[in-house]
Each structure stands twice: as structure tokens, then as C-alpha cells.
Design a protein around this motif. Structure first.
Motif, mmCIF file in Angstrom:
data_model
loop_
_atom_site.group_PDB
_atom_site.id
_atom_site.type_symbol
_atom_site.label_atom_id
_atom_site.label_comp_id
_atom_site.label_asym_id
_atom_site.label_seq_id
_atom_site.Cartn_x
_atom_site.Cartn_y
_atom_site.Cartn_z
ATOM 1 N N GLY A 84 16.536 -42.266 20.131
ATOM 2 C CA GLY A 84 16.630 -41.888 21.541
ATOM 3 C C GLY A 84 17.474 -40.645 21.688
ATOM 4 N N LEU A 85 17.493 -40.092 22.886
ATOM 5 C CA LEU A 85 18.239 -38.855 23.099
ATOM 6 C C LEU A 85 19.739 -39.103 23.096
ATOM 7 C CD1 LEU A 85 19.332 -38.781 26.284
ATOM 8 C CD2 LEU A 85 16.904 -38.389 26.700
ATOM 9 N N ALA A 188 20.989 -51.223 10.189
ATOM 10 C CA ALA A 188 20.552 -50.536 11.402
ATOM 11 C C ALA A 188 20.788 -49.050 11.216
ATOM 12 C CB ALA A 188 21.306 -51.047 12.630
ATOM 13 N N VAL A 189 19.798 -48.256 11.600
ATOM 14 C CA VAL A 189 19.881 -46.799 11.525
ATOM 15 C C VAL A 189 19.747 -46.257 12.933
ATOM 16 C CG1 VAL A 189 18.861 -44.707 10.551
ATOM 17 C CG2 VAL A 189 18.788 -46.856 9.257
ATOM 18 N N THR A 190 20.590 -45.341 13.330
ATOM 19 C CA THR A 190 20.429 -44.674 14.623
ATOM 20 C C THR A 190 20.131 -43.206 14.389
ATOM 21 O OG1 THR A 190 22.724 -43.995 14.990
ATOM 22 C CG2 THR A 190 22.131 -46.258 15.612
ATOM 23 N N SER A 191 19.303 -42.648 15.254
ATOM 24 C CA SER A 191 18.935 -41.245 15.128
ATOM 25 C C SER A 191 18.359 -40.755 16.442
ATOM 26 C CB SER A 191 17.904 -41.053 14.019
ATOM 27 O OG SER A 191 17.508 -39.687 13.940
ATOM 28 N N ALA A 205 10.961 -49.958 14.253
ATOM 29 C CA ALA A 205 11.390 -48.787 15.023
ATOM 30 C C ALA A 205 11.564 -49.157 16.487
ATOM 31 C CB ALA A 205 10.365 -47.663 14.883
ATOM 32 N N LEU A 206 12.738 -48.890 17.004
ATOM 33 C CA LEU A 206 13.045 -49.150 18.414
ATOM 34 C C LEU A 206 13.501 -47.855 19.056
ATOM 35 C CD1 LEU A 206 13.612 -51.136 20.803
ATOM 36 C CD2 LEU A 206 15.928 -51.385 19.869
ATOM 37 N N HIS A 207 12.780 -47.414 20.090
ATOM 38 C CA HIS A 207 13.157 -46.190 20.799
ATOM 39 C C HIS A 207 13.752 -46.554 22.152
ATOM 40 C CE1 HIS A 207 13.099 -41.926 21.738
ATOM 41 N NE2 HIS A 207 12.625 -42.238 22.933
ATOM 42 N N LEU A 208 14.966 -46.073 22.405
ATOM 43 C CA LEU A 208 15.661 -46.377 23.653
ATOM 44 C C LEU A 208 15.388 -45.310 24.705
ATOM 45 C CD1 LEU A 208 19.247 -47.576 22.618
ATOM 46 C CD2 LEU A 208 17.235 -48.957 23.142
ATOM 47 N N GLU A 209 15.087 -45.764 25.911
ATOM 48 C CA GLU A 209 14.949 -44.874 27.058
ATOM 49 C C GLU A 209 16.220 -44.953 27.899
ATOM 50 O OE1 GLU A 209 11.193 -43.517 25.972
ATOM 51 O OE2 GLU A 209 12.647 -42.793 27.453
ATOM 52 N N GLU A 280 22.702 -26.131 32.080
ATOM 53 C CA GLU A 280 21.703 -25.732 31.105
ATOM 54 C C GLU A 280 22.238 -25.734 29.674
ATOM 55 O OE1 GLU A 280 18.586 -25.433 31.617
ATOM 56 O OE2 GLU A 280 18.829 -25.837 33.743
ATOM 57 N N ALA A 281 23.498 -25.383 29.503
ATOM 58 C CA ALA A 281 24.034 -25.305 28.141
ATOM 59 C C ALA A 281 24.058 -26.656 27.439
ATOM 60 C CB ALA A 281 25.454 -24.723 28.161
ATOM 61 N N LEU A 282 24.073 -27.748 28.216
ATOM 62 C CA LEU A 282 24.082 -29.085 27.634
ATOM 63 C C LEU A 282 22.787 -29.833 27.925
ATOM 64 C CD1 LEU A 282 27.751 -30.241 28.291
ATOM 65 C CD2 LEU A 282 26.706 -29.559 26.141
ATOM 66 N N ALA A 283 21.714 -29.122 28.236
ATOM 67 C CA ALA A 283 20.436 -29.765 28.515
ATOM 68 C C ALA A 283 19.873 -30.375 27.251
ATOM 69 C CB ALA A 283 19.449 -28.763 29.091
ATOM 70 N N ILE A 284 19.423 -31.619 27.346
ATOM 71 C CA ILE A 284 18.772 -32.305 26.244
ATOM 72 C C ILE A 284 17.521 -32.982 26.776
ATOM 73 C CG2 ILE A 284 18.920 -34.195 24.594
ATOM 74 C CD1 ILE A 284 21.784 -33.634 24.236
ATOM 75 N N GLU A 285 16.389 -32.557 26.281
ATOM 76 C CA GLU A 285 15.112 -33.132 26.669
ATOM 77 C C GLU A 285 15.000 -33.245 28.180
ATOM 78 O OE1 GLU A 285 14.263 -36.709 24.538
ATOM 79 O OE2 GLU A 285 14.832 -35.870 22.616
#
Length: 712
Positions: A84-85, A188-191, A205-209, A280-285
Motif C-alpha cells: 500500500g502507499l 510478514a513483508v510490508t512494501s 498478497a494483501l493490499h491496503l487501501e 505537491e512536494a509530498l504527493a504520493i499517488e
């Protein structure tokens, strides 16, 4: 493969909470007396950072537990990757799951931050496995260097255990795979990235929103815990929407409000709305709200704490010690660090170390760009760089006082160093802990306008590279150091980078490349009339020819060096050349010449106070006497050498001495004694060169022969 100690002499041939830096593990240790692991008392680590309260993740936790229960029934290890982001709560979910498993997994918890977002780059798997092994009780001298051997030892140690592992902020599946424990363990792996490459390893695989609005409101209410959310529900919803459902942003906003119990939520909503254009400088997705949240927290700092925040944002890495903060500020920073930690702008990594969340680090750097002059930014960065250079140089002096330290250049003002004491092992540990930061400084020194720092810091890392064999970093540091020295036109620095870097190439097996580097240094020494440097280069060239099997050429070069070095005033280097001559003579079947050269080297090195190399000479002299079947002087020589070499943790040379003692015991018919010496030598050879190194193979063959004779 970890190189041989004797081949790396100067001239001789011979892991938010309480967690971690990239590639480093921390945590409480509990001893289990009586359990053995690789010859050591097993240790039970409890390294997971503390739990963080989460909301609206029940379904995700249920699916993770279903996966674990199914794989356990089927007899497989459980592996899950949470993606997840940034700021979405991946680590918090993984921690909630793993902490709940403690009753079923009593053998420990391992944690490592793999540093995918680190400015230093992702952690190397071999370094992480090495830290896990040390945590599990493996002594440095027993630890192999090759990644495959380390991973195999790691899996063996945990095969019959029940433990959980959290690999945080992974970069790739390839980085993760050597760190998987197997057995009946849970990982557990986070990425931030999805990791389909782990699917082949049975990964779920688990994707967090981001959190839904009501769940984010609940998190805000938990953070505040003072009734304001219930009193202002609409305002609370508006606030968490501005936080884009990111738990990080919600928590920082909540912490900011919690510090001002009389402020209405509406005030923060209004402020965030007004500052959305600055995100904007800290914009992520597509997120445009985190920076506004951090800006509000930043505004609540005292001027002194805000300045430290800005300046430490210029630090080359994400984790740093308190002495780095002092250097950045040029004054005491302990209370200010506490303020930043209390404001959730820094994470306490334990042992007087702190780290930034990567988004917060970017925010701090942007504030420095906005509010500090270019001169002050450069000065603060230089103070931090000088801190690393000076402390690394002090570590070099402690570990290897015989190394000819070249002059260092520092910026204006006093230099702040970390306190290393006088213990060589502690100094090496500091160098290894800070290696990611030190390598980043080396790579950034030239662009930052400090080119001399690149080669000087590479030079200061010599004892770490020599003793602990970080060969990739050895090569990278000296390549960059050489480029910097060439840019400066500093011939002395170029020669140092060529010779020290060439020794690293010998360790990597790049013997022709090493010879090219040594010959280049020799040409420069000759061109500029440096007769001592040229004589030293002769010895270096001899090392390369020796490794290439050109013993006649090596002998010629060593002989010239043995004459020219003392004539130039360097008796120690001359003694090392005689030692190298003795090694070659023994290999060429000239025992009388080997005796004379080894004895001369032993006397000279003792007289100049180089007890480490004198011990090497004593071992070689003992080997020569064995070859000549003169047994009487051997034992005293070898035991004298063994005592010195054990004291300086020279594992390869210790193994050579033990091997010679085993041969002596065989000659005397003491087979059990010989077997014990061979076994200890095998452990040491394997730790420094891998289980398939030449030394390990030779000793293993001798043990097999001994066992065969016992059967016969």
C-alpha cells in the motif's frame, strides 16, 4: 567470500516505535540456557516494535489469519506481503497480526527494516541475515560471509523453532527471499509495491487501501480521546477527508490537536484547506494532504526544535544518532530531539538513535530549502559530514594503529565526534552500524562540494573493510574516492585509493584489475619522485603476481621491496616484504630461504611493535619448521602467535595457526588433539571464507583422513 586476513595487510600478502535502521535489528534479548545454536547459547529475540492502535482492519486481519491456519495445517511456513502507499498503515496491520501470535510462537520475533525508501538504498540481504544470525547467538568468527552460506545457517538455526519475522519496507522479492526462515514460522513483508514475485513462494498478497471516512474518524477519536470528535462530528469528517484516509496524516493531525485541548477541530480544517496548495512536494499517488498536516505540526515547534528539524532533514540518511543532531545544530540537541519525537516527527529507533518516516524527512528537507540560506544549509551538512569523517578516522586509529592515516580536511568550526572509547570491537561495530550513512556521504560528497571527503572517508573505512569484508562497498567507496582524488589532482590521494582499492580487488578475486591499479600507483610514485611510495608499490605488485601464480615475479618484487623500503626509512614495510618473500619461498620448495626470511621478518616486526604481523611471521616460521621436520621450536612459536591473533580477532590467521598446531599434533601421534585443532580451524576458515573456501576444504580433507585412519 570473505578474504584472507593475510591478503589484506597494508603491504602484506598475506531496524515504528522502538525499531530500526535499514538492514539493522534491535530489541530485547532473553537467554535460553542450555540450547545450542551454531556453537553458541541460543537467544530468544523479541524485536517487534510496540503495537499501534488500528481501526477498520478486521477483514484484513481475518484473511491473514486464515492464510496462516491453512498453510500450517498443510505443513508449510506462512508468508504474507502487505502492500500500500506510504502512511496507509501496512506496518501497523502486520504488527497487530504478529503480536497476536506470540502465545503460539514462543521462540521469538525478528524485525528488520529493509529500507526500500531509504536514501541509502535498500538493505543488502547478506547484512540483514548477518544481523539476524548475531541476534540468534552466532559469534562473528562463526559467521560465513557468502549470502548463500549465511542464509543456510539462518534457516538451520530456526528450522525447529516457532517464531515470527517482520520484514518491513521491502524493495523486491529478490531482497526478501534469502530472509525467509522456512520451518513452521510466520513471515510478514510490508512494501509500497505489490510483490507478485513472492507468490511462487506461497505468499498471500494483501493490499491496503486508505481508511474509509468513519474508520478514520474513529482513529482520530482514539488519538484525541477528549470528546471533541463526538462534539464536532461534521468537522471531524471534514478533517479526516483532508487527510485522505491515511492513518499517518490522521495521527499527526490528532496529535497536534491533542496538544491544544481548547482548539476546535474547525480551526485545523480551515488551516489544512488553506494550505492544500503546498502539498505537491509530498504527493504520493495523488495524495495532496500529508504536507499540510505536517506543516501544522511543524508550526507548533519551538524555534529551536524547528531549526533542528530543518537541519537534520539535510542528513544523508533516514536514521541517525544523537551526536549527528548535535553536529547539525552545533550545540546540544537532546531536549529538542525529545520535542520532535513527542510531536510524532521523529521515531525513536532505540539506543539513542532516531529515524524519519520518509515523508517526514522530505518535509523537513523542504522546510530547510524554504527557511535556511544556502550558506547555512551547506554549513550544517558539512558539520554532519565532518562528524562522520572524524569519528570514522578515530575508529580507524583504534582498530588499526599501524595504518598510515593521511591528513583529513574539515570545515570551519569545531568537529563533533561520537564517543567510541578505546575498544577496537566497539569501533568496528560503529563503522558497520553507520556504513549505510558513510557510503551515502561518500557518494554525495563531490556533488555537495566536498570532494576530499569522498577519498578520506573511503580511507578511514579501511579497517572495517579489512576485518569484516564488505567487498561491494569496498569497491564502490574506493572507486568514488579515486574519482574525487583525480578531480582534485591530488596524487597522494589517488595512490592511496589505487593501493587500498587494489587490496579490495584482490579479496574479490580480481587479481588482474588489482595489478593494474598497483602498477598505476607505481607509475605515479615514480613520476613525482616518491621513492618510498614506489617501494611500497613494489610490494603491492608482488601480492598481485603471487595471487596470479607468478611466483618468480612475485619473489623478485618482494626482494626489491625488502631492500628499498628500509633504505627509505620504513622498516615495518620492509619486514612485511620479507614475510611475503618467506611465503613465496615456502611455496617454491625453498625451506632454508623461507626460514631465513621468516625469521628476519619476525625479528623486525617485533622490534617496530607490529605484533599482529609479527604473529603472522611466527606462524609462517612454524610452518617452515614443520616442512623441514624440525619440531622442537614449533609449539612455542605457534602458541605465541595464537595468543596474539586471538586477541585481535584475526580469524583467518588464527585458523592458519590452528591448522599448523594440528599438523604438529599429527606428527606427534596425538590424533585427538589434532582433530580438535582442525575442527576449530574449519569453523574459522568457514566464517571468513565460506564453507567451500580453500582453507576449509583442506582442513575438511585432513579431518576425513584422520577419521579414516581411526576406522582402520
Amino acid at each position: 567470500m570473505r578474504g584472507q586476513e593475510h591478503g589484506h595487510n597494508e603491504l602484506s600478502g598475506t531496524v515504528h516505535g522502538s525499531a530500526v535502521q535499514a538492514g539493522t535489528v534491535h530489541g530485547g534479548i532473553h537467554m535460553r540456557i542450555g540450547a545450542e545454536a551454531a556453537g553458541q547459547i541460543q537467544q530468544t529475540p523479541w524485536q517487534l516494535p510496540p503495537l499501534v492502535r488500528i481501526t477498520d482492519r478486521t477483514e484484513e486481519l481475518h484473511t491473514l489469519e486464515q492464510h496462516r491456519a491453512r498453510t500450517t495445517r498443510e505443513g508449510y511456513p506462512a508468508l504474507a506481503a502487505v502492500s500500500g502507499l506510504g502512511g496507509v498503515g501496512k506496518t501497523a496491520v502486520a504488527l497487530t497480526w504478529l503480536h497476536a501470535l506470540r502465545p503460539e510462537f514462543p521462540d521469538g520475533q525478528l524485525y528488520a527494516d529493509l529500507g526500500a525508501q531509504s536514501p541509502n538504498g535498500p538493505a543488502h540481504p547478506d547484512e540483514v541475515v548477518g544481523h539476524f544470525l548475531r541476534t540468534l547467538g552466532v559469534a562473528a568468527k562463526q559467521m560465513p560471509s557468502a549470502l548463500a552460506d549465511r542464509a543456510a545457517m539462518y534457516r538451520s538455526l530456526v528450522a525447529d523453532r516457532r517464531l515470527v519475522v517482520l520484514l518491513d519496507d521491502a524493495a523486491t522479492a529478490a531482497q526478501v527471499r534469502p530472509l525467509l526462515p522456512g520451518g513452521q514460522n510466520v513471515t510478514a513483508v510490508t512494501s509500497r509495491r505489490r510483490m507478485p514475485g513472492l507468490i511462487v513462494d506461497g505468499c498471500y498478497a494483501l493490499h491496503l487501501e486508505p481508511l474509509a471516512t468513519e474508520a478514520a474518524v474513529e482513529l482520530l477519536e482514539i488519538t484525541l480521546a477528549d470528546g471533541r470528535v463526538a462534539a464536532q462530528p461534521d468537522e471531524a469528517r471534514a478533517l479526516v477527508k483532508l487527510c485522505a484516509g491515511l492513518p499517518l496524516a490522521v495521527r499527526v493531525a490528532g496529535a497536534r490537536l491533542a496538544a491544544r485541548p481548547r482548539r476546535e477541530i474547525t480551526t485545523m480544517v480551515r488551516a489544512l484547506t488553506e494550505e492544500r496548495g503546498r502539498l505537491e512536494a509530498l504527493a504520493i499517488e495523488g495524495d495532496h494532504n500529508v504536507r499540510a498536516t505536517l506543516d501544522l505540526s511543524y508550526r507548533g515547534l519551538t524555534p529551536e526544535a524547528a531549526r533542528l528539524y530543518r537541519l537534520i532533514g539535510l542528513h544523508p540518511g533516514s536514521e541517525f544518532g544523537t551526536s549527528v543532531a548535535r553536529a547539525a545544530l552545533a550545540s546540544d540537541a537532546a531536549e529538542l530531539l525529545d520535542m520532535l519525537h513527542d510531536a510524532n516527527l521523529l521515531v525513536d529507533a532505540g539506543e539513542e538513535r532516531y529515524r524519519f518516516h520518509d515523508l517526514v524527512r522530505l518535509h523537513a528537507a523542504s522546510k530547510a530549502e524554504e527557511e535556511e540560506s544556502s550558506q547555512e544549509r551547506v554549513a550544517a551538512l558539512r558539520r554532519m559530514v565532518d562528524h562522520y569523517l572524524a569519528t570514522a578516522t578515530r575508529a580507524e586509529e583504534i582498530v588499526d594503529p599501524q595504518h598510515r592515516t593521511m591528513p583529513r580536511s574539515y570545515g570551519a568550526g569545531s568537529v563533533i565526534m561520537a564517543d567510541l572509547g578505546d575498544d577496537a570491537e566497539a569501533a568496528l561495530d560503529w563503522l558497520e552500524l553507520e556504513l549505510p550513512n558513510l557510503m551515502t556521504v561518500i557518494q554525495r560528497a563531490r556533488p555537495a562540494g566536498f570532494p576530499a571527503v569522498a577519498w578520506q572517508l573511503a580511507d578511514a573505512l579501511w579497517p572495517l573493510f579489512l576485518r569484516r569484508k564488505f567487498y561491494d562497498q569496498w569497491r564502490a567507496a574506493h572507486n568514488e574516492g579515486l574519482a574525487a582524488a583525480e578531480e582534485l589532482g591530488d596524487t597522494a590521494a589517488q595512490c592511496r585509493m589505487l593501493t587500498s582499492g587494489g587490496v579490495g580487488e584482490l579479496g574479490l578475486g580480481s587479481h588482474e584489475r588489482a595489478l593494474e591499479m598497483f602498477e598505476s600507483a607505481a607509475r605515479m610514485f615514480r613520476t613525482y619522485g616518491d621513492t618510498l611510495g614506489y617501494a611500497r608499490a613494489l610490494n603491492y605488485q608482488g601480492l598481485a603476481h603471487q595471487r596470479l601464480g607468478r611466483l618468480d615475479k612475485a619473489s623478485e618484487l618482494f626482494a626489491r621491496a625488502a631492500v628499498e623500503l628500509p633504505a627509505c626509512g620504513d622498516r615495518r614495510a620492509g619486514g612485511l616484504a620479507r614475510l611475503n618473500l618467506a611465503e613465496v619461498a615456502l611455496a617454491r620448495g625453498l625451506p632454508e630461504k623461507a626460514t631465513a626470511d621468516a625469521d628476519a621478518a619476525y625479528v623486525t616486526l617485533r622490534e617496530v611493535g607490529d605484533m599482529y604481523n609479527a604473529a603472522r611471521a611466527a606462524t609462517l616460521l612454524g610452518r617452515v619448521y614443520l616442512a623441514r621436520d624440525l619440531l622442537d621450536p614449533v609449539e612455542d612459536l605457534l602458541f605465541t602467535a595464537l595468543s596474539t591473533l586471538r586477541g585481535v580477532a584475526a580469524d583467518y590467521e588464527t585458523a592458519r595457526t590452528l591448522e599448523s598446531l594440528a599438523q604438529l599434533a599429527e606428527r606427534r601421534g596425538q590424533q585427538d588433539v589434532a582433530r580438535d585443532y582442525y575442527r576449530e580451524a574449519l569453523d574459522l576458515y568457514s566464517s571468513v571464507g565460506g564453507s567451500e573456501s580453500a582453507g576449509a576444504q583442506t582442513v575438511r580433507a585432513r579431518l576425513t583422513q584422520l577419521d579414516s585412519r581411526s576406522v582402520d
